[in-house]
Design an enzyme around this catalytic site. Structure first.
Site, short mmCIF file in Angstrom:
data_model
loop_
_atom_site.label_atom_id
_atom_site.label_comp_id
_atom_site.label_asym_id
_atom_site.label_seq_id
_atom_site.Cartn_x
_atom_site.Cartn_y
_atom_site.Cartn_z
CG HIS A 15 35.83 28.52 36.56
ND1 HIS A 15 34.88 29.05 37.39
CD2 HIS A 15 36.85 28.14 37.37
CE1 HIS A 15 35.31 29.00 38.65
NE2 HIS A 15 36.51 28.45 38.65
CG ASP B 30 31.78 29.38 37.30
OD1 ASP B 30 32.58 29.74 36.42
OD2 ASP B 30 32.07 28.59 38.21
CB SER C 99 38.40 26.65 40.97
OG SER C 99 38.93 27.62 40.10
#
Lengths: 172, 220
Positions: free
Chosen positions: A90, A115, A49
């Site tokens: 992230h 998210d 990701s």
């Protein structure tokens, strides 16, 4: 070599050698944890990701102290979703407010959506205490060993068994 | 002892096997072995291990955040203990493999063994003896002998030549085991009258057939 087991002190000394290898590795890990103020100062990237910045299998080094400035937008952070033990890597894309109560929103570089769906039910933003560290350095590829060990847990037992056997049979 | 074959190419194994043999031999002569050095080393080592285990325990049960301070202290204490252990091994133990007291005279003996140099298969020992009375000065003997004297071609340990080596080179051991003292150790015998007496009385008991003047040299 094995006849040494008849002498208890020598057996104790051999076991101690092996035990100290393990405990020194463990204490180095804990020492790093304490210095970086993070429960897990080294993590492995498990998903894609954050491509192209980080690939699956990269090893990330985390730092959890805000010595110079607060966690800011653009920093890549690692957090655990409440009650789950999976660390997610992230980037912080929004920040509302300042200080420890500031609300942070994260999103993976390679994801379409932010998210919000990953957070726990009823949680719309992260707080500073949810973050276990910001990425300060990384090593590509090295973490693949950990991925293999977690996907094939019997490898761990085999590795430990071999290490133990070597340490006890050798007396160097 | 003779049941285990030692690899002749492995200097560390040869040294370790010889070190073990010293303890077996001297203890069989009724030397009183002192385990203090080993015990201190084990105490420091296991103490450090216990602290590491405790740190692991409370981290597992209570989590990282709650036990951060304890863990920090544990890491510091563990580092100190590891440093102490390293200091103990390098500066206090210094390769000591046997410490004990002779049976009759109460003389203290301490034997340190050093790693063989890579290019020569020599067993290197440093023996320090000290008379039981506190005013005696410690004496040091440095010995160097090839492993070939007591390991045969297949790697089996042969006790007799090893014991002869120790008894002939170290007066305290020679006094305790006079039968093993080679008669060619003239200098040693002449310098030490007690040893000479002991050897003479032991030789008088035997029929004289096992007195070899040259010793059996094994050609390697």
């Amino acid at each position: 070599m094995l006849s040494a087991l008849g002498n208890p002190r020598q057996a104790a000394a051999q076991v101690l050698n092996f035990a100290l290898v393990l405990s020194t590795a463990f204490m180095m890990w804990k020492g790093l944890s304490v210095v970086a103020d993070s429960p897990s100062p080294i993590v492995v990237v498990l998903s894609g990701s954050m491509e192209p910045a980080f690939q699956r299998g990269d090893l990330l080094f985390l730092w959890n102290r805000n010595l110079l400035q607060e966690t800011a937008v653009g920093e890549v952070v690692v957090y655990n979703v409440k009650e789950k033990d999976i660390p997610i890597v992230h980037r912080v894309v929004r920040k509302f407010g300042t200080g420890d109560e500031a609300k942070l929103l994260t999103k993976g570089d390679n994801n379409q959506a932010d998210d919000t769906e990953l957070y726990a039910r009823g949680q719309d933003f992260l707080e500073r205490k949810d973050i276990i560290g910001s990425v300060v350095a990384y090593m590509p590829f090295v973490g693949y060993v950990t991925i293999m060990l977690s996907e094939h847990p019997w490898l761990k037992t085999v590795m430990l068994g071999i290490m133990g056997l070597f340490a006890i049979l050798q007396r160097e | 002892m003779a049941a285990n074959k030692v690899s002749l190419a492995n200097l560390a194994d040869l040294k370790n096997a010889s070190d073990d043999a010293i303890a077996n031999y001297l203890n069989s002569l009724s030397f009183q072995q002192s385990h203090t050095m080993t015990d201190v080393r084990l105490a420091i080592g296991y103490g450090a291990f216990v602290i590491a285990a405790a740190a692991g325990g409370w981290d597992y049960y209570y989590g990282f955040e709650n036990t951060k301070l304890y863990t920090a202290v544990a890491v510091a204490v563990y580092s100190l203990l590891q440093g102490a252990l390293a200091f103990w091994i390098s500066f206090v133990e210094q390769g000591t493999v046997y410490q004990g007291q002779a049976p009759n005279s109460g003389q203290k003996i301490s034997i340190a063994s050093f790693n063989a140099k890579k290019t020569e298969p020599l067993y290197r020992l440093k023996v320090t003896t000290q008379p039981a009375a506190s005013e005696g000065k410690p004496e040091t003997i440095e010995l160097e002998r090839s492993f070939t004297e007591w390991f045969d071609e297949s790697g089996l340990f042969v006790a007799a030549p090893f014991q002869r080596f120790l008894a002939s080179s170290i007066p305290v051991v020679g006094r305790a085991d006079p039968k093993r003292v080679k008669s060619e150790s003239r200098d040693l015998l002449e310098g030490d009258s007690d040893l000479l007496d002991a050897v003479m009385s032991a030789e008088a008991e035997t029929t004289g057939t096992d007195k070899k003047s040259g010793g059996k040299k094994r050609k390697v």
